[in-house]
Scaffold this motif. Structure first.
Motif, PDB file in Angstrom:
ATOM      1  N   THR A 129       0.800  -1.182   0.076  1.00  0.00           N
ATOM      2  CA  THR A 129       0.097   0.092   0.092  1.00  0.00           C
ATOM      3  C   THR A 129       0.909   1.120   0.059  1.00  0.00           C
ATOM      4  O   THR A 129       0.559   2.228  -0.629  1.00  0.00           O
ATOM      5  N   SER A 173       4.618   7.676   9.200  1.00  0.00           N
ATOM      6  CA  SER A 173       5.009   6.278   9.370  1.00  0.00           C
ATOM      7  C   SER A 173       6.702   6.196   9.548  1.00  0.00           C
ATOM      8  O   SER A 173       7.011   5.146   9.940  1.00  0.00           O
ATOM      9  N   GLN A 223      -9.404   5.584   1.138  1.00  0.00           N
ATOM     10  CA  GLN A 223      -9.152   4.348   2.149  1.00  0.00           C
ATOM     11  C   GLN A 223      -7.656   4.063   2.320  1.00  0.00           C
ATOM     12  O   GLN A 223      -7.412   3.730   3.388  1.00  0.00           O
ATOM     13  N   GLN A 224      -7.019   4.124   1.297  1.00  0.00           N
ATOM     14  CA  GLN A 224      -5.474   3.755   1.532  1.00  0.00           C
ATOM     15  C   GLN A 224      -4.771   4.693   2.177  1.00  0.00           C
ATOM     16  O   GLN A 224      -4.057   4.480   3.138  1.00  0.00           O
ATOM     17  N   ASN A 226      -6.254   6.482   4.981  1.00  0.00           N
ATOM     18  CA  ASN A 226      -6.890   6.146   6.147  1.00  0.00           C
ATOM     19  C   ASN A 226      -6.101   4.691   6.933  1.00  0.00           C
ATOM     20  O   ASN A 226      -5.921   4.799   7.973  1.00  0.00           O
ATOM     21  N   GLN A 227      -5.607   3.951   6.003  1.00  0.00           N
ATOM     22  CA  GLN A 227      -4.779   2.629   6.527  1.00  0.00           C
ATOM     23  C   GLN A 227      -3.523   3.171   6.964  1.00  0.00           C
ATOM     24  O   GLN A 227      -2.941   2.612   8.094  1.00  0.00           O
ATOM     25  N   PRO A 230      -5.130   7.260  10.088  1.00  0.00           N
ATOM     26  CA  PRO A 230      -6.614   7.349  10.246  1.00  0.00           C
ATOM     27  C   PRO A 230      -7.028   8.890  10.628  1.00  0.00           C
ATOM     28  O   PRO A 230      -8.078   9.350  10.281  1.00  0.00           O
TER      29      PRO A 230
END
Length: 615
Positions: A129, A173, A223-224, A226-227, A230
């Protein structure tokens, strides 16, 4: 796959010693090497054959195909940037043909990056992702640059918003600083300019603009994101309904010297809110721990100094943007920004001075202490009664040198305050800053005087302490009495009247003490000189003096004796004896008559006495 890292490192290495033209030529060589590795390069003098399209299975088996597509896209981007930089440096405006060529190159780069996104979206590519998000952000970045040149501001803002949201999510991240560099150097300025063209107020922060422009219709991209993070898009709906600054609780105004001005830029508001939070955090940190070492207290200032520096940078950037837009200095927005600039710079310098004051020691380093600030003192045992060992002279001088360096930094900071806009016209503030400068200069003179006293130059130490006392008196006459407590933490630029009184008493005591030391030293030197001179003269010639330093029995007389003049009775005094009436001598009438026998005529007269002088 590290798509962003591959692109950013290639750009940095090429642009470090060259320009976009150099980067373009390097990409051509790297592209040829990549094709040779994959076995798809056209041989020398060989006939060109159309290559087949890259498949997802090839990308999953060998990541060099990803590099091939990235190098192809980067080559087109570098060619466009090279043409743009060549025309931006010239005096003539960019022609329509040149702009069309730049847009064409950027469009090719974006289409190549889009092909990479489609390949990574397939299952055979075995892409994560994060890899897919990096490819989408890179594509949106190139598409935004192309739309920027087309002057299509709304699609440009949407593309840059995608890139910013994705890179912000990837930055959380912890993969590196490449994403933060892209955001601060390229994406954020482009978003701000596009928003300005769309009449968006400057008070709206860039993150809020990006969240508003982010395409919510793309469910897969949302969606990606939020992965990965969030919380990044969670408050976007609430932010879009109200002003960004109000939604995030950032201040809209700034108070400086009883003047309240509106903050013109959202970045300044966010930075100023961070300053307020850092000040509260610093106050809690210093109040919660007692007996902390100076270097630990100084380390607590780092977060606050960073926040104030961000506010200064944001203010400078806002002023530069208005200057580039041709806004005059008399404009109300520029005037408010100048006041904001003075306020944030004064705040930053104030806390910088406070950090240096903490490092000097107790009471701004006025007490004579030589403990090191870099190493924590070892805790002594409860039963330990050992006397503290005297430090060597070299250690004392090194500690005093550190203090002088800290005072120099404080004095330079105070001089930089005087150069801020509006400080010279504000007479009360200028007088107070000048009083602060004299206070720290007196501390500097005291420290230098102690270094002279350590090495034995007591006369120099006395002169410096006398100068420090005069400076402290001048500072006390200018500084107002209403000041905070001397030991209030956190320390800033403000100097209290209690601190000045304490320093004045200390300097008066040191002045009297060094006067006595200099007087005693002068007496010792005088006695030493007299004793040295006395030791050179024999004792027989100093019988009229009392030997205070003892008798040197080896210097009784001078031996062997030297030939010297001895005072004798002169001859004329012997002749005058016959003509001077001394007390008790009979006069000529009272003396008995002495018959003098006449000498025969013609006979020589007999000589008598010494040199024929008789009595």
């Amino acid at each position: 796959m590290e798509i962003t890292s591959f692109v950013v490192q290639g750009r940095d290495q090429a642009l470090l010693y060259g320009d976009y033209s150099t980067y373009h030529s390097q990409l051509a060589k790297r592209l040829l090497n990549s094709r040779k590795k994959l076995g798809v390069a056209t041989k020398n003098r060989g006939k060109f054959q159309k290559r087949d399209n890259i498949t997802a299975l090839q990308v999953g088996g060998n990541h060099e195909y990803v590099h091939l597509l990235l190098l192809t896209s980067e080559r087109a981007w570098a060619q466009a940037m090279s043409a743009k930089s060549a025309h931006s440096s010239g005096q003539n405006d960019m022609t329509r043909r040149t702009r069309s060529h730049i847009v064409s190159r950027l469009d090719k780069a974006a289409r190549t990056a889009q092909d990479l996104v489609q390949l990574l979206s397939q299952k055979d590519a075995s892409a994560s992702t994060a890899d897919l998000l990096e490819a989408k952000a890179y594509t949106a970045f190139l598409r935004g640059a192309m739309q920027f040149e087309r002057r299509s501001w709304e699609p440009c803002l949407q593309s840059y918003a995608i890139a910013r949201i994705v890179y912000s999510a990837l930055a959380t991240s912890g993969k590196g600083d490449h994403f933060k560099d892209l955001l601060s150097e390229t994406i954020d300025p482009s978003i701000r300019y596009a928003a300005y063209q769309l009449k968006t107020p400057r008070t709206v922060p860039i993150p809020t603009i990006a969240k508003r422009a982010f395409p919510r219709s793309d469910d897969a991209l949302t969606q990606q994101v939020n992965q990965i993070d969030p919380t990044l898009l969670a408050d976007a709906d609430a932010t879009s309904k109200s002003d960004g600054s109000a939604a995030q609780g950032v201040p809209g105004t700034l108070t400086w010297r009883s003047r309240e001005v509106q903050i013109e830029d959202a970045q300044i508001s966010l930075a100023w809110a961070s300053v307020d939070g850092a000040k509260s955090s610093l106050a809690k940190t210093l109040a919660g721990a007692k007996n902390r070492e100076p270097y630990e207290v100084a380390a607590a200032y780092d977060e606050l100094l960073t926040a104030t520096q961000d506010a200064v940078d944001a203010t400078k950037q806002a002023i530069d943007e208005l200057k580039n837009e041709g806004v005059s200095q008399s404009d109300a927005r520029m005037q408010r920004l100048q006041i904001t600039r003075t306020a944030v710079n004064y705040e930053m310098i104030s806390w910088r001075i406070g950090r240096n004051r903490v490092l000097t020691g107790r009471q701004d380093g006025a007490p004579e202490e030589y403990g090191s600030l870099r190493r924590k003192k070892a805790k002594a045992a409860p039963s330990a009664t050992k006397k503290e060992r005297e430090l060597p002279t070299s250690r004392k001088l090194a500690r005093l040198k550190e203090k002088v360096a800290l005072y120099d930094g404080i004095l330079r900071s105070l001089e930089s305050i005087k150069e801020l806009p509006g400080i010279a016209a504000d007479e009360p503030l200028a007088t107070k800053v000048d009083a602060f400068g004299k206070y720290f200069e007196s501390l500097k003179c005291l420290t230098i005087a102690r270094s002279h006293a350590v090495v034995g130059n007591v006369a120099n130490a006395l002169a410096l302490i006398n100068h420090a006392a005069k400076l402290c008196g001048d500072s006390a006459s200018k500084l107002p009495k209403s000041a905070p407590a001397a030991n209030a933490l956190p320390l800033g630029i403000e100097v209290s009247s209690e601190a000045l009184d304490s320093l004045t008493q200390l300097l008066n005591g040191e002045l009297q003490r060094h006067r006595a030391i200099v007087h005693i030293d002068n007496l010792r030197k005088a006695d030493g000189d007299g004793a040295a001179a006395g030791q050179r003269v024999p004792l027989i010639e100093r019988l009229h003096e009392y030997p205070t330093h003892g008798v040197d029995l080896e210097n009784l007389v001078e031996f062997p004796p030297k030939m010297e003049l001895i005072p004798m009775k002169p001859i004329f005094l012997d002749v005058a004896w016959n003509y001077i009436d001394y007390p008790g001598k009979l006069s000529g009438t009272d003396a008995p008559a002495v018959a003098v026998e006449a000498a025969p005529e013609g006979a020589p007269q007999q000589k008598r006495g010494w040199f024929s002088f008789g009595r």
